[in-house]
Design a protein around this motif. Structure first.
Motif, PDB file in Angstrom:
ATOM      1  N   SER A 282      21.981  45.345   4.880  1.00 18.43           N
ATOM      2  CA  SER A 282      23.343  45.432   5.398  1.00 18.43           C
ATOM      3  C   SER A 282      23.788  44.089   5.955  1.00 18.43           C
ATOM      4  O   SER A 282      22.961  43.270   6.387  1.00 18.43           O
ATOM      5  CB  SER A 282      23.432  46.502   6.492  1.00 18.43           C
ATOM      6  N   VAL A 283      25.093  43.869   5.948  1.00 17.06           N
ATOM      7  CA  VAL A 283      25.663  42.626   6.474  1.00 17.06           C
ATOM      8  C   VAL A 283      26.891  42.972   7.317  1.00 17.06           C
ATOM      9  O   VAL A 283      27.366  44.110   7.317  1.00 17.06           O
ATOM     10  CB  VAL A 283      26.049  41.660   5.335  1.00 17.06           C
ATOM     11  N   SER A 284      27.424  41.999   7.999  1.00 13.79           N
ATOM     12  CA  SER A 284      28.597  42.224   8.845  1.00 13.79           C
ATOM     13  C   SER A 284      29.873  41.904   8.078  1.00 13.79           C
ATOM     14  O   SER A 284      29.861  41.135   7.109  1.00 13.79           O
ATOM     15  CB  SER A 284      28.542  41.345  10.098  1.00 13.79           C
ATOM     16  N   PRO A 285      31.002  42.490   8.499  1.00 10.74           N
ATOM     17  CA  PRO A 285      32.300  42.060   7.944  1.00 10.74           C
ATOM     18  C   PRO A 285      32.627  40.674   8.485  1.00 10.74           C
ATOM     19  O   PRO A 285      31.909  40.141   9.337  1.00 10.74           O
ATOM     20  CB  PRO A 285      33.268  43.118   8.480  1.00 10.74           C
ATOM     21  N   ARG A 286      33.701  40.085   7.998  1.00 14.19           N
ATOM     22  CA  ARG A 286      34.149  38.777   8.507  1.00 14.19           C
ATOM     23  C   ARG A 286      35.598  38.911   8.972  1.00 14.19           C
ATOM     24  O   ARG A 286      36.425  39.551   8.317  1.00 14.19           O
ATOM     25  CB  ARG A 286      34.076  37.677   7.451  1.00 14.19           C
ATOM     26  N   LEU A 287      35.884  38.309  10.128  1.00 12.07           N
ATOM     27  CA  LEU A 287      37.228  38.301  10.681  1.00 12.07           C
ATOM     28  C   LEU A 287      37.727  36.864  10.753  1.00 12.07           C
ATOM     29  O   LEU A 287      37.047  35.992  11.318  1.00 12.07           O
ATOM     30  CB  LEU A 287      37.248  38.921  12.084  1.00 12.07           C
ATOM     31  N   TYR A 288      38.899  36.619  10.167  1.00 18.19           N
ATOM     32  CA  TYR A 288      39.471  35.271  10.127  1.00 18.19           C
ATOM     33  C   TYR A 288      40.795  35.266  10.885  1.00 18.19           C
ATOM     34  O   TYR A 288      41.718  36.030  10.556  1.00 18.19           O
ATOM     35  CB  TYR A 288      39.701  34.828   8.690  1.00 18.19           C
ATOM     36  N   LYS A 289      40.889  34.401  11.876  1.00 18.83           N
ATOM     37  CA  LYS A 289      42.122  34.259  12.656  1.00 18.83           C
ATOM     38  C   LYS A 289      43.030  33.232  11.991  1.00 18.83           C
ATOM     39  O   LYS A 289      42.590  32.138  11.628  1.00 18.83           O
ATOM     40  CB  LYS A 289      41.813  33.814  14.085  1.00 18.83           C
ATOM     41  N   ASN A 290      44.293  33.604  11.831  1.00 22.54           N
ATOM     42  CA  ASN A 290      45.278  32.713  11.236  1.00 22.54           C
ATOM     43  C   ASN A 290      45.715  31.685  12.270  1.00 22.54           C
ATOM     44  O   ASN A 290      46.302  32.027  13.301  1.00 22.54           O
ATOM     45  CB  ASN A 290      46.475  33.539  10.745  1.00 22.54           C
ATOM     46  N   LEU A 291      45.448  30.407  11.987  1.00 23.31           N
ATOM     47  CA  LEU A 291      45.813  29.319  12.895  1.00 23.31           C
ATOM     48  C   LEU A 291      47.180  28.734  12.581  1.00 23.31           C
ATOM     49  O   LEU A 291      47.687  27.886  13.326  1.00 23.31           O
ATOM     50  CB  LEU A 291      44.762  28.201  12.822  1.00 23.31           C
ATOM     51  N   GLY A 292      47.786  29.182  11.487  1.00 27.12           N
ATOM     52  CA  GLY A 292      49.054  28.621  11.046  1.00 27.12           C
ATOM     53  C   GLY A 292      48.840  27.454  10.104  1.00 27.12           C
ATOM     54  O   GLY A 292      47.749  26.880  10.014  1.00 27.12           O
ATOM     55  N   HIS A 293      49.893  27.124   9.365  1.00 23.92           N
ATOM     56  CA  HIS A 293      49.870  25.987   8.446  1.00 23.92           C
ATOM     57  C   HIS A 293      48.752  26.097   7.404  1.00 23.92           C
ATOM     58  O   HIS A 293      48.187  25.084   6.967  1.00 23.92           O
ATOM     59  CB  HIS A 293      49.736  24.671   9.222  1.00 23.92           C
TER      60      HIS A 293
END
Length: 631
Positions: A282-293
């Motif tokens: 098993s592995v973890s999901p990934r969360l990406y924060k939008n920094l803009g541009h």
């Protein structure tokens, strides 16, 4: 007189006289009379039967002659054959079974050219073991909706073939840079991809340097969802990951080995089978924060998601506890489901077990596949549905006031109705516009080893928010086509207020099922545009009050089912009511907007109006009256 039975020279049986010639002649005369009487009797019987049939088929007592029953019209009709569509879901199955092959054929709804007609994007597999799209038969596809019931394939012109992507799974559509043009994220085995919509009918792969190119090595990314987890007006991205895998590390199962770790229910089959997920880690999901541009930061670990391991499949995003922050539900295959509750400070807590969403009624993990989150009983709280394999039960969780979930699969009949089916994509859809969200599932087994492997889709009709009935037979032959169905999306392709279906099946061309809207019920569709909030308005909560006082609930999301992305517009059936008293919209920014006495049976384009409050508005805040609704 005596008559004997003897065996003849030919081995058969016959009558043999046992007395003299005079007795034999008497017997012969008697038998002749009997035969004549039988002939007369048979003739009379035949005449009587014919007379009875004639009487039964003739009008009597003024009654009209019965006519043949006219077939009932189908709810859905496949129009795909009207267009020249080359795309076919291709997982490169040639006999050798690679672990990811059961997952192929993502669907995404996108109005890429902003003409008001929803277009369709499909993902596709790759040549194995090369893990490359070696020819056009593996290319992804973009179909432009001409608005006349036909579609034009514009993949090459748009630059979306994805020849360099390898094996593709899910797709997520969202305007990540708020420029008014919807973009596409594709989850892959290998590198993931972000395509920027240039606004001229073309897309550019902008993955490199965006931050979305940061992905653990050899991870299979299955699905993704756009949502604004920090309410800053920019869409962030959650990606469901399944395991680590390469063609070189692929395991083979079955092959005549009784102890082989095959899928549940097929151990001991003396043929190659797809391995159980338990063979892989098993592995973890990934969360990406939008920094803009055009830049994203991987905040998986700092947000708390990195601690939660699973085999991620379908994703549903919604505000489950009513605090104004979007939460995440991920259906995990053979692992406990994940429920990430947003803490409002950039972090999440995995509380699936605490909320009762980790397991179904049996208290054990199942093969969770697709997922959706909507309010099926119109009580103002967002519920959850997910499907799994045959012999298990599709699970329906009722949200109990934002405090916990109650498994109502048995009480509502969903468990009993779903037991024979292996589901993949699933979602809440009000197919008949009666104001109650029904449950659709795209079905088909993982493997091809069982008699019931190829299956038809199912539609469970919502009976007043209390129970569900299987109405699949009434949906029509195009709906009930059997196969290995996988991805699906809900969309109003002809803008008539009835939700249509787009479904993929392994080895087949997609079905584009147009809803015939047979009952004439009324509806409303809201095309929301954020100004302070993200432009797609994802996360906006909608409440509609009809003239009679009936209240309906919905929220903006595109993440529905499995590997797929549905119509962003909010659709609500109104039943027989043709008037609405008001529409209330709670935007992600905290702005609350009212539209009074809007018109029904049309698409309303509504822009966010008002100023952002200094602090997040509580659920009991005094509504801010705004304008901005126009057909």
């Amino acid at each position: 007189m005596k008559i004997g039975v003897v065996r003849g020279n030919d081995g058969g049986f016959g009558w043999q006289p046992l007395f003299g010639e005079d007795v034999q002649q008497s017997i012969s005369r008697s038998l002749s009379q009997v035969r004549q009487q039988r002939v007369i009797h048979k003739g009379l019987m035949a005449a009587l039967i014919a007379l009875g049939a004639l009487i039964a088929s003739s009008p009597a007592n003024g009654q009209a002659e019965p006519k043949e029953e006219t077939p009932k019209p189908a709810w859905f009709k496949d129009i795909a054959t009207k267009s020249n569509i080359a795309y076919r879901t291709n997982n490169d199955f040639t006999g050798r079974k690679y672990f990811p092959q059961p997952m192929c054929g993502g669907v995404a709804v996108i109005d890429y050219d902003n003409d008001g007609n929803m277009d369709l994007f499909f993902t596709n597999g790759a040549k194995l073991p090369e893990l490359r799209k070696t020819g056009q038969e593996y290319f992804n596809a973009l179909l432009r909706n001409r608005g006349d019931g036909t579609f034009e394939e514009v993949t090459a012109k748009a630059g979306l073939a994805g020849a360099s992507l390898g094996y593709s799974f899910g797709a997520a559509v969202g305007d990540y840079d708020n420029d008014g043009h919807e973009d596409i994220f594709i989850a892959n085995a290998g590198r993931n991809a972000l395509y920027h919509n240039n606004g001229d009918g073309t897309f550019t792969d902008v993955t490199v340097g965006s931050g979305l190119d940061q992905k653990p090595k050899d991870v299979l990314s299955v699905g993704a969802a756009w949502f604004d987890f920090d309410n800053d007006g920019l869409l962030d991205l959650i990606v469901s990951n399944y395991t680590t895998w390469t063609p070189e590390t692929d395991k083979r199962c079955g092959m005549g080995d009784e102890s082989a770790p095959g899928r549940e229910g097929i151990q001991g089959v003396h043929a190659e089978s797809y391995c159980s997920p338990k063979v892989y880690r098993s592995v973890s999901p990934r969360l990406y924060k939008n920094l803009g541009h055009g830049h994203f930061a991987d905040v998986t670990d700092s947000s708390g998601l990195g601690k939660a391991l699973g085999k991620g499949m379908g994703i549903a995003v919604a505000d489950f506890n009513g605090d104004g922050w979007m939460d995440i539900f991920i259906a995990n295959d053979t692992e406990p489901n994940s429920l990430f509750i947003n803490q409002g400070d950039g972090t999440f807590k995995e509380e699936g077990l605490l909320y009762g969403a980790a397991y179904g009624q049996d208290g054990a993990p199942v093969s969770s596949m697709g997922a959706d989150a909507k309010d099926f009983d119109n009580d103002g709280w967002v519920d959850i549905v997910y499907n799994d394999l045959s012999g298990q039960l599709f699970t329906l969780f009722k949200n109990k006031g934002g405090q916990y979930f109650d498994d109502v699969s048995t009480d509502t009949g969903v468990g009993r109705l779903s037991r024979p089916y292996s589901g993949w994509s699933i979602g809440f859809i009000d197919y008949n516009n009666d104001g109650w969200k029904d449950i659709y599932s795209a079905n088909g087994d993982v493997d091809n080893l069982n008699p019931n492997s190829k299956q038809h889709d199912t539609m469970f009709e919502n009976e007043g928010g209390k129970s569900f009935t299987d109405v699949s037979d009434a949906m029509g032959k195009d709906f009930e086509s059997v196969g290995y169905q996988r991805g699906s999306a809900f969309v109003d392709l002809n803008n008539d207020g009835a939700i249509d279906l787009v479904v993929t099946s392994l080895g087949e061309k997609p079905r584009i099922l147009i809803n015939q809207a047979l009952n004439g019920n009324h509806w409303t569709t809201l095309d929301l545009r954020g100004r302070v909030s993200n432009r797609d308005a994802i996360g906006a909560a909608v409440k509609v009050v009809t003239k009679s006082g009936r209240t309906l609930y919905e929220h903006v999301t595109t993440s529905v089912g499995f590997m797929s992305s549905s119509d962003r517009r909010v659709h609500l059936g109104l039943g027989t009511e043709s008037e609405m008293r008001e529409i209330e919209i709670r935007w992600p920014s905290g702005i609350v907007q009212h539209i009074n006495h809007p018109a029904a049976d049309r698409i309303l384009h509504i822009e966010e109006a008002g100023a952002k409050p200094p602090i997040p508005a509580p659920k009991t805040a005094v509504p801010i009256t705004g304008s901005g609704a126009h057909p």
